[in-house]
Design a protein around this motif. Structure first.
Motif, PDB file in Angstrom:
ATOM      1  N   GLU A   1      56.189  45.879  38.967  1.00 53.82           N
ATOM      2  CA  GLU A   1      55.799  44.799  39.871  1.00 53.82           C
ATOM      3  C   GLU A   1      54.561  45.186  40.677  1.00 53.82           C
ATOM      4  N   GLU A   2      54.495  46.428  41.100  1.00 53.69           N
ATOM      5  CA  GLU A   2      53.340  46.881  41.871  1.00 53.69           C
ATOM      6  C   GLU A   2      52.065  46.837  41.036  1.00 53.69           C
ATOM      7  N   PHE A   3      52.156  47.213  39.768  1.00 53.18           N
ATOM      8  CA  PHE A   3      50.979  47.131  38.906  1.00 53.18           C
ATOM      9  C   PHE A   3      50.562  45.677  38.707  1.00 53.18           C
ATOM     10  N   TYR A   4      51.528  44.806  38.504  1.00 53.04           N
ATOM     11  CA  TYR A   4      51.218  43.396  38.268  1.00 53.04           C
ATOM     12  C   TYR A   4      50.559  42.765  39.493  1.00 53.04           C
ATOM     13  N   LYS A   5      50.993  43.168  40.680  1.00 55.12           N
ATOM     14  CA  LYS A   5      50.433  42.609  41.909  1.00 55.12           C
ATOM     15  C   LYS A   5      49.241  43.406  42.429  1.00 55.12           C
ATOM     16  N   ASN A   6      48.929  44.518  41.755  1.00 52.09           N
ATOM     17  CA  ASN A   6      47.823  45.391  42.169  1.00 52.09           C
ATOM     18  C   ASN A   6      47.998  45.888  43.603  1.00 52.09           C
ATOM     19  N   VAL A   7      49.211  46.269  43.926  1.00 47.15           N
ATOM     20  CA  VAL A   7      49.502  46.866  45.235  1.00 47.15           C
ATOM     21  C   VAL A   7      50.327  48.128  45.000  1.00 47.15           C
TER      22      VAL A   7
ATOM     23  N   LYS B   1      48.188  38.421  42.773  1.00 52.38           N
ATOM     24  CA  LYS B   1      47.345  39.548  43.173  1.00 52.38           C
ATOM     25  C   LYS B   1      46.693  39.337  44.539  1.00 52.38           C
ATOM     26  N   GLN B   2      47.117  38.313  45.251  1.00 51.87           N
ATOM     27  CA  GLN B   2      46.565  38.037  46.577  1.00 51.87           C
ATOM     28  C   GLN B   2      47.463  38.638  47.658  1.00 51.87           C
ATOM     29  N   PRO B   3      46.889  39.155  48.758  1.00 53.81           N
ATOM     30  CA  PRO B   3      45.451  39.255  49.020  1.00 53.81           C
ATOM     31  C   PRO B   3      44.820  40.383  48.205  1.00 53.81           C
ATOM     32  N   TRP B   4      43.615  40.145  47.742  1.00 49.96           N
ATOM     33  CA  TRP B   4      42.931  41.100  46.869  1.00 49.96           C
ATOM     34  C   TRP B   4      42.130  42.106  47.689  1.00 49.96           C
ATOM     35  N   SER B   5      42.069  43.339  47.186  1.00 47.65           N
ATOM     36  CA  SER B   5      41.219  44.368  47.773  1.00 47.65           C
ATOM     37  C   SER B   5      40.558  45.143  46.650  1.00 47.65           C
ATOM     38  N   ASN B   6      39.283  45.469  46.812  1.00 47.08           N
ATOM     39  CA  ASN B   6      38.589  46.268  45.802  1.00 47.08           C
ATOM     40  C   ASN B   6      39.146  47.685  45.700  1.00 47.08           C
ATOM     41  N   ASP B   7      39.917  48.100  46.703  1.00 48.62           N
ATOM     42  CA  ASP B   7      40.586  49.398  46.604  1.00 48.62           C
ATOM     43  C   ASP B   7      41.547  49.441  45.422  1.00 48.62           C
ATOM     44  N   HIS B   8      41.971  48.252  44.956  1.00 46.88           N
ATOM     45  CA  HIS B   8      42.921  48.181  43.850  1.00 46.88           C
ATOM     46  C   HIS B   8      42.313  48.622  42.522  1.00 46.88           C
ATOM     47  N   LEU B   9      41.003  48.799  42.478  1.00 44.73           N
ATOM     48  CA  LEU B   9      40.343  49.108  41.209  1.00 44.73           C
ATOM     49  C   LEU B   9      40.514  50.564  40.790  1.00 44.73           C
ATOM     50  N   LEU B  10      40.992  51.412  41.695  1.00 48.49           N
ATOM     51  CA  LEU B  10      41.258  52.813  41.365  1.00 48.49           C
ATOM     52  C   LEU B  10      42.711  53.142  41.672  1.00 48.49           C
ATOM     53  N   LEU B  11      43.280  54.037  40.895  1.00 45.94           N
ATOM     54  CA  LEU B  11      44.650  54.478  41.126  1.00 45.94           C
ATOM     55  C   LEU B  11      44.687  55.563  42.200  1.00 45.94           C
ATOM     56  N   PRO B  12      45.834  55.731  42.858  1.00 44.94           N
ATOM     57  CA  PRO B  12      45.963  56.811  43.843  1.00 44.94           C
ATOM     58  C   PRO B  12      46.169  58.158  43.163  1.00 44.94           C
ATOM     59  N   LEU B  13      45.580  59.199  43.741  1.00 41.35           N
ATOM     60  CA  LEU B  13      45.837  60.550  43.256  1.00 41.35           C
ATOM     61  C   LEU B  13      47.261  60.952  43.627  1.00 41.35           C
ATOM     62  N   PRO B  14      47.908  61.787  42.816  1.00 38.90           N
ATOM     63  CA  PRO B  14      49.271  62.228  43.146  1.00 38.90           C
ATOM     64  C   PRO B  14      49.315  62.934  44.495  1.00 38.90           C
TER      65      PRO B  14
ATOM     66  N   THR C   1      36.623  41.687  40.524  1.00 34.32           N
ATOM     67  CA  THR C   1      37.011  41.016  41.762  1.00 34.32           C
ATOM     68  C   THR C   1      37.037  39.506  41.597  1.00 34.32           C
ATOM     69  N   GLU C   2      35.976  38.932  41.036  1.00 27.45           N
ATOM     70  CA  GLU C   2      35.928  37.479  40.908  1.00 27.45           C
ATOM     71  C   GLU C   2      36.966  36.953  39.928  1.00 27.45           C
TER      72      GLU C   2
ATOM     73  N   ASP D   1      36.521  46.780  31.047  1.00 27.93           N
ATOM     74  CA  ASP D   1      35.398  45.851  30.893  1.00 27.93           C
ATOM     75  C   ASP D   1      35.154  45.066  32.179  1.00 27.93           C
ATOM     76  N   LEU D   2      36.221  44.583  32.798  1.00 29.97           N
ATOM     77  CA  LEU D   2      36.070  43.854  34.055  1.00 29.97           C
ATOM     78  C   LEU D   2      35.437  44.735  35.124  1.00 29.97           C
ATOM     79  N   LYS D   3      35.834  45.994  35.164  1.00 27.43           N
ATOM     80  CA  LYS D   3      35.302  46.901  36.178  1.00 27.43           C
ATOM     81  C   LYS D   3      33.839  47.248  35.916  1.00 27.43           C
ATOM     82  N   ARG D   4      33.517  47.623  34.679  1.00 28.62           N
ATOM     83  CA  ARG D   4      32.157  48.110  34.412  1.00 28.62           C
ATOM     84  C   ARG D   4      31.120  46.991  34.469  1.00 28.62           C
TER      85      ARG D   4
END
Length: 509
Positions: free
Chosen positions: A102-108, A480-493, A471-472, A463-466
């Motif tokens: 669910e977290e991946f689907y919502k990008n949170v 996926k709302q509210p959206w943040s560009n921070d979602h484009l990278l995964l967290p380090l362990p 974002t758009e 492809d969307l990222k590069r």
């Protein structure tokens, strides 16, 4: 696995087990202090046969079926597919895995989500460590029985695998440590390196691999299970595309297209074992009806078009459907989004060959609204066996679309870009496109990449990222709302940050 582990060794004896048997069965790094009965690198890398067995453990780690879903056996299409606009999370339960999906689907994605740690970071660096162990073992061996040809093969393949893993880790996490050794004294305090620096190392490894590897598949018994020099060229083409080095991307893609070893096939035949379209495949384990881990998320166990007639009532009778569908056997956990389904043009043979539907009862509450799922990597026969297939890593179609995009970006050969694009369209049963403007061609390439590579190695997400479209494209999706560009990278362990103060967390986590 943490990149600062105290000991990396996949070559040792336990009890009476011969070292080579242990190597053959090993699917992940064994991180222990070297016991007194260790068989060291001087023995493992003494002969061609033993050294090649060591290399095979690297590929075993990549496909890695004993440890669940990982970077190279299905995690990329599943989790980046959820983060992008390819798949939805359909299952609903209170278990921890479902919450993480669910977290991946919502990008949170939260820091307690272990999927980025285990499936991507851990597995990626484990494979890198194993590749480094092969490179170091070859370098340390003075055995005349380890021939020059085998040394070249092992070095070339290990460097290619190391580059492959670093490339994906950088695209998932951004700046990452570059690991080129198994020495704890060097790895325990590595800092993050800029993506541009990672790409420089990837390029170096791939150029070395191109020079070291053969032009055919003779080293792999004429299977596609070990990469050759054209795989190195293909990865270089992809790297240059990501770096926006369009002349170099077009050149490397052209090397692969023009060497005569590969050809485009009808969609139904693309993913078969030793397919002439495939540059590199990972071999499935030989036990049972093994399939890539992504199948557990994309493909229901019972498929309407592949079950005996007596079983089709499960899909049409409301009471039976309600009972059996709750088991997860009839409905995919991650069906395709309506946006992806709508992206296929009428008559596109890829939709027919690579997707299927789960029909549902026409009565309420289902009202005939079924699910469409992807099954590129798995074909179930009526008797429950799997049709011949392998896990495809790279294929020729990508080279045509890389060259088309690179030529269109340069704007100097729009006709050539259109010709490459139409090669892919014609193979899918679609008519030619007329040569348009640079912008029209780039949009057409993006469209073809979307329907050609859905559910493969995270292509859509990257492809969307590069291209700056993430974002758009994604912020308008309700889940996926509210959206943040921070979602484009995964967290380090988190454990890595605790043990290595040189590492810093990505923003937003």
């Amino acid at each position: 696995m943490h990149i600062y582990k105290s000991r990396i060794s996949i070559f040792f004896l336990t009890g009476l087990l011969p070292a080579l048997l242990l190597l053959t069965g090993c699917s992940k790094l064994i991180e222990v202090n070297r016991p007194s009965n260790t068989v060291g690198n001087d023995v493992i890398f003494k002969t061609d046969e033993r050294a090649v067995t060591a290399l095979m453990t690297v590929y075993a780690q990549m496909i890695n079926y004993n440890s669940g879903i990982s970077l190279s056996n299905g995690a990329l299409p599943v989790f980046t597919g959820l983060m992008s606009d390819e798949y939805v999370k359909n299952s609903s339960s209170a278990d921890e895995q479902d919450k993480m999906l669910e977290e991946f689907y919502k990008n949170v994605i939260t820091r307690t989500n272990t999927i980025p740690d285990i499936s991507f970071w851990n597995n990626g660096y484990e494979v890198i460590f194993s590749a480094n162990a092969v490179i170091e073992g070859v370098a340390a061996s003075g055995s005349p029985a380890l021939t020059a040809r085998t040394r070249d093969l092992l070095n070339g393949e290990a460097k290619l695998v190391r580059a492959f893993q670093h490339f994906y880790l950088a695209n998932l996490y951004g700046d990452i440590p570059i690991v080129l050794t198994t020495d704890i004294n060097q790895t325990r305090t590595l800092s993050r390196r800029l993506v541009s620096e990672v790409y420089q190392q990837v390029e170096k490894d791939l150029k070395d691999a191109f020079l070291l590897l053969p032009a055919d598949y003779s080293a792999a018994g004429n299977t596609r299970y070990r990469p050759n020099k054209w795989v190195a060229a293909a990865l270089l083409a992809r790297l240059y595309l990501y770096e926006k080095n369009y002349p170099a991307a077009a050149e490397q893609a052209g090397l692969v297209i023009n060497n005569g070893l590969y050809k485009l096939l009808p969609p139904a035949n693309v993913f078969m074992i030793n397919s002439e379209e495939c540059l590199w495949q990972l071999e499935h384990p030989t036990r049972g009806n093994a399939a890539p881990e992504e199948v557990n998320f994309f493909t229901p166990a019972m498929q309407y078009n592949k079950v005996p007639e007596d079983y089709k009532m499960f899909f049409t009778d409301p009471e039976m459907f309600a009972y059996f569908s709750t088991s997860g056997q009839m409905i995919p956990r991650c069906p395709m989004t309506q946006a992806l389904i709508n992206a296929f043009e009428t008559g596109d043979e890829r939709k027919a060959a690579w997707t299927d539907t789960v029909p549902v009862p026409v009565a309420p509450p289902y009202n005939g609204n079924g699910y469409r799922f992807s099954h590129k990597t798995e074909n179930i026969n009526l008797d429950g066996t799997l049709s011949p297939s392998a896990y495809t890593v790279m294929r020729l179609a990508e080279m045509y679309l890389i060259r088309a995009e690179a030529l269109a970006q340069q704007g100097t050969d729009l006709a050539g870009a259109t010709a490459d694009l139409n090669k892919i369209r014609n193979r899918a049963g679609l008519p030619d496109l007329e040569t348009g403007s640079r912008e029209q061609l780039l949009a057409a390439v993006a469209q073809e990449r979307r329907v050609e590579f859905f559910g493969e190695w995270g292509h859509r997400w990257f492809d969307l990222k590069r291209t700056g479209k993430a974002t758009e494209t994604l912020r308008v999706i309700t889940e996926k709302q509210p959206w943040s560009n921070d979602h484009l990278l995964l967290p380090l362990p988190q454990i890595e940050l605790i043990n290595n103060p040189m590492l810093k967390q990505n923003p937003g986590y």
